[in-house]
Design a protein around this motif. Structure first.
Motif, PDB file in Angstrom:
ATOM      1  N   MET A  92      23.760  30.066  44.179  1.00 59.95           N
ATOM      2  CA  MET A  92      24.197  28.999  44.119  1.00 59.95           C
ATOM      3  C   MET A  92      26.027  29.561  43.558  1.00 59.95           C
ATOM      4  O   MET A  92      25.772  30.269  42.654  1.00 59.95           O
ATOM      5  CB  MET A  92      23.457  28.049  42.953  1.00 59.95           C
ATOM      6  N   ARG A  93      26.687  28.743  44.127  1.00 66.11           N
ATOM      7  CA  ARG A  93      27.442  28.792  43.876  1.00 66.11           C
ATOM      8  C   ARG A  93      28.698  28.197  42.789  1.00 66.11           C
ATOM      9  O   ARG A  93      28.159  27.125  42.550  1.00 66.11           O
ATOM     10  CB  ARG A  93      28.796  28.932  44.891  1.00 66.11           C
ATOM     11  N   LEU A  94      29.050  28.848  41.593  1.00 68.81           N
ATOM     12  CA  LEU A  94      29.030  28.487  39.798  1.00 68.81           C
ATOM     13  C   LEU A  94      30.642  27.504  40.306  1.00 68.81           C
ATOM     14  O   LEU A  94      30.789  26.198  40.069  1.00 68.81           O
ATOM     15  CB  LEU A  94      29.479  29.232  38.963  1.00 68.81           C
ATOM     16  N   THR A  95      31.827  27.773  40.741  1.00 70.94           N
ATOM     17  CA  THR A  95      32.659  27.652  40.942  1.00 70.94           C
ATOM     18  C   THR A  95      33.588  27.971  42.384  1.00 70.94           C
ATOM     19  O   THR A  95      33.328  29.225  42.680  1.00 70.94           O
ATOM     20  CB  THR A  95      33.748  27.899  39.586  1.00 70.94           C
ATOM     21  N   SER A  96      34.136  27.188  42.655  1.00 71.55           N
ATOM     22  CA  SER A  96      34.973  27.428  44.040  1.00 71.55           C
ATOM     23  C   SER A  96      36.250  28.397  44.262  1.00 71.55           C
ATOM     24  O   SER A  96      36.642  28.326  44.999  1.00 71.55           O
ATOM     25  CB  SER A  96      34.931  26.659  44.916  1.00 71.55           C
ATOM     26  N   LYS A  97      36.772  27.626  43.010  1.00 73.15           N
ATOM     27  CA  LYS A  97      38.177  27.970  42.328  1.00 73.15           C
ATOM     28  C   LYS A  97      38.495  29.772  42.265  1.00 73.15           C
ATOM     29  O   LYS A  97      37.416  30.633  41.799  1.00 73.15           O
ATOM     30  CB  LYS A  97      38.610  27.139  40.918  1.00 73.15           C
ATOM     31  N   PRO A  98      39.383  30.270  42.359  1.00 73.57           N
ATOM     32  CA  PRO A  98      39.837  32.104  42.198  1.00 73.57           C
ATOM     33  C   PRO A  98      39.583  31.717  41.111  1.00 73.57           C
ATOM     34  O   PRO A  98      39.902  31.364  39.954  1.00 73.57           O
ATOM     35  CB  PRO A  98      40.585  31.781  42.899  1.00 73.57           C
ATOM     36  N   VAL A  99      39.686  33.329  40.381  1.00 72.61           N
ATOM     37  CA  VAL A  99      39.525  33.303  38.879  1.00 72.61           C
ATOM     38  C   VAL A  99      40.341  34.378  38.650  1.00 72.61           C
ATOM     39  O   VAL A  99      40.563  34.595  37.166  1.00 72.61           O
ATOM     40  CB  VAL A  99      38.191  33.823  38.603  1.00 72.61           C
ATOM     41  N   LEU A 100      40.313  35.523  39.711  1.00 69.39           N
ATOM     42  CA  LEU A 100      42.003  36.696  38.796  1.00 69.39           C
ATOM     43  C   LEU A 100      42.691  36.431  40.418  1.00 69.39           C
ATOM     44  O   LEU A 100      42.859  36.869  41.854  1.00 69.39           O
ATOM     45  CB  LEU A 100      40.655  37.332  39.226  1.00 69.39           C
ATOM     46  N   CYS A 101      43.964  37.160  39.747  1.00 64.61           N
ATOM     47  CA  CYS A 101      45.457  37.801  40.539  1.00 64.61           C
ATOM     48  C   CYS A 101      45.565  38.783  40.451  1.00 64.61           C
ATOM     49  O   CYS A 101      45.826  39.479  39.003  1.00 64.61           O
ATOM     50  CB  CYS A 101      46.238  36.402  40.497  1.00 64.61           C
ATOM     51  N   LEU A 156      45.659  26.829  41.011  1.00 61.92           N
ATOM     52  CA  LEU A 156      44.441  26.801  41.906  1.00 61.92           C
ATOM     53  C   LEU A 156      43.401  27.304  41.019  1.00 61.92           C
ATOM     54  O   LEU A 156      42.417  27.193  41.619  1.00 61.92           O
ATOM     55  CB  LEU A 156      45.169  28.140  42.341  1.00 61.92           C
ATOM     56  N   GLY A 157      43.468  27.144  39.759  1.00 63.66           N
ATOM     57  CA  GLY A 157      42.451  27.720  39.061  1.00 63.66           C
ATOM     58  C   GLY A 157      42.283  28.510  38.479  1.00 63.66           C
ATOM     59  O   GLY A 157      41.095  29.171  37.569  1.00 63.66           O
ATOM     60  N   VAL A 158      43.086  29.931  38.625  1.00 60.80           N
ATOM     61  CA  VAL A 158      43.079  31.462  37.986  1.00 60.80           C
ATOM     62  C   VAL A 158      43.448  31.395  36.742  1.00 60.80           C
ATOM     63  O   VAL A 158      44.439  31.184  36.019  1.00 60.80           O
ATOM     64  CB  VAL A 158      44.679  32.336  38.890  1.00 60.80           C
ATOM     65  N   GLN A 159      42.442  32.585  36.248  1.00 60.00           N
ATOM     66  CA  GLN A 159      42.228  32.914  34.385  1.00 60.00           C
ATOM     67  C   GLN A 159      43.291  33.814  34.380  1.00 60.00           C
ATOM     68  O   GLN A 159      43.284  33.937  32.804  1.00 60.00           O
ATOM     69  CB  GLN A 159      40.813  32.137  34.390  1.00 60.00           C
ATOM     70  N   VAL A 160      42.838  34.839  34.897  1.00 62.79           N
ATOM     71  CA  VAL A 160      43.259  36.678  34.461  1.00 62.79           C
ATOM     72  C   VAL A 160      44.406  36.815  35.807  1.00 62.79           C
ATOM     73  O   VAL A 160      44.140  36.575  36.856  1.00 62.79           O
ATOM     74  CB  VAL A 160      42.617  36.516  34.570  1.00 62.79           C
ATOM     75  N   ILE A 161      44.906  37.144  35.447  1.00 60.63           N
ATOM     76  CA  ILE A 161      46.324  38.134  36.176  1.00 60.63           C
ATOM     77  C   ILE A 161      46.351  39.455  36.007  1.00 60.63           C
ATOM     78  O   ILE A 161      46.740  39.920  34.394  1.00 60.63           O
ATOM     79  CB  ILE A 161      47.593  37.924  35.148  1.00 60.63           C
ATOM     80  N   ASP A 162      46.117  40.379  36.170  1.00 63.40           N
ATOM     81  CA  ASP A 162      45.901  41.887  35.907  1.00 63.40           C
ATOM     82  C   ASP A 162      47.725  42.350  36.790  1.00 63.40           C
ATOM     83  O   ASP A 162      47.827  42.086  38.567  1.00 63.40           O
ATOM     84  CB  ASP A 162      44.596  42.398  37.441  1.00 63.40           C
ATOM     85  N   PHE A 163      48.165  42.602  36.226  1.00 68.70           N
ATOM     86  CA  PHE A 163      49.260  42.492  36.199  1.00 68.70           C
ATOM     87  C   PHE A 163      49.393  44.839  37.152  1.00 68.70           C
ATOM     88  O   PHE A 163      49.083  45.645  36.046  1.00 68.70           O
ATOM     89  CB  PHE A 163      50.228  42.464  35.600  1.00 68.70           C
TER      90      PHE A 163
END
Length: 329
Positions: A1-10, A50-57
């Motif tokens: 079961m997919r919980l979200t279709s949005k990306p979470v990380l960049c 887009l719904g991203v929550q975390v940015i990893d520079f």
């Protein structure tokens, strides 16, 4: 079961350049520009949509970018959880500028012995890590030690934990090494060594995603029934301001963003590539942590349940869950 279709990380590559020459990495071998502040500003707005929550520079060595503090501050002020990993060589000079802008600050350290760590990194950076720890603590920061585990340094884990992590009241992040391209990471961990690692991850002030261990026990991603959701959970942006798919390490396709990241990510061609995530021939046996971790978080399966306790533990210890509350966005 997919919980979200949005990306979470960049995974935002600010440059591929690096001031170290790690034996288990080939990024530093690439010629590379630096990302621009203007592109970052536009892309962060689209990443938010887009719904991203975390940015990893990331990089390369992200602290080589002269405006890295401005980028981190921009992302942090927009409500993103920010993360950055550094070899520590430039942190002492930049620490005050970075203060309060990095939610998850990782100092890479693979041995408690200076000579061993420096040999693996191809440059003398052990002393800089020790100095960085002291400065970060003085500034009220809460850095982590990121320990990349190979068979060759597994025995060093205990000493790093006892001599560096606990006395400094840090958190130890265990990062099992992974293979990609032609990079040699040595022999894979045995079943017994994976059991040792899993037990170590249960200790106080230690984070190890148990999904990583389970995936290695299962032989990695399998194209017939992929666990990898790299393209739909994680956006990869290159220093050339291109969207890279399905992930950095395969990088089979790249598209110029040109100020339209949102529209590009929603385009038919990108959607087609996203449907192939984890199913390409090169994906067989893959265990790349930075793409598996978000993959474990979006679909309910055995890896989701394996990863959940350790993920909750880390976010509780770091307090990053507070950044996800509605009033912080």
């Amino acid at each position: 079961m997919r919980l979200t279709s949005k990306p979470v990380l960049c995974n935002y590559y600010v440059t591929y350049r690096c001031n170290a020459k790690c034996s288990f990495c080939d990024i530093w071998e690439k010629p590379s520009p630096y990302i621009t502040l203007e592109d970052v500003h536009q892309n962060l707005q689209d990443l938010k949509r887009l719904g991203v929550q975390v940015i990893d520079f990331t990089g390369g060595e992200p602290l080589l970018h002269r405006q890295i503090d401005e980028m981190l501050g921009m992302a942090h002020d927009m409500g993103f959880i920010t993360t950055l990993t550094t070899n520590g060589m430039l942190y002492p000079k930049l620490a005050k500028r970075l203060k309060g802008k990095v939610d998850m600050l990782h100092f890479s350290l693979d041995s408690s012995e200076k000579e061993v760590h420096d040999k693996g990194r191809g440059v003398a950076c052990y002393d800089f890590v020790m100095e960085s720890i002291a400065i970060a603590k003085q500034l009220g920061e809460r850095p982590d030690i990121l320990f990349t585990v190979f068979r060759s340094n597994l025995h060093q884990l205990e000493e790093v934990y006892q001599k560096i992590v606990l006395p400094n009241k840090l958190l130890l992040v265990i990062n099992p090494a992974f293979e990609y391209n032609a990079v040699d990471t040595g022999e894979q961990l045995t079943a017994e060594e994976l059991n040792y690692l899993a037990a170590f991850g249960k200790r106080k002030s230690v984070y190890l995603n148990d999904g990583f261990v389970q995936l290695r026990r299962d032989g990695g991603n399998h194209v017939a029934d992929p666990v990898c959701k790299a393209a739909s959970t994680t956006l990869v942006i290159s220093p050339e301001n291109e969207l890279v798919l399905p992930c950095y390490h395969l990088g089979s396709k790249s598209y110029p963003i040109n100020g339209k990241l949102y529209e590009l990510y929603k385009s038919r061609e990108v959607e087609e590539l996203k449907r192939q995530e984890g199913r390409l021939p090169e994906c067989e046996g893959c265990t790349i942590n930075c793409y598996m971790q978000p993959s474990f978080a979006v679909e309910v399966n055995k890896y989701f349940w394996k990863a959940l306790p350790s993920t909750l533990k880390y976010n509780y210890m770091k307090g990053t869950w507070k950044r996800l509350l509605p009033f912080n966005n």
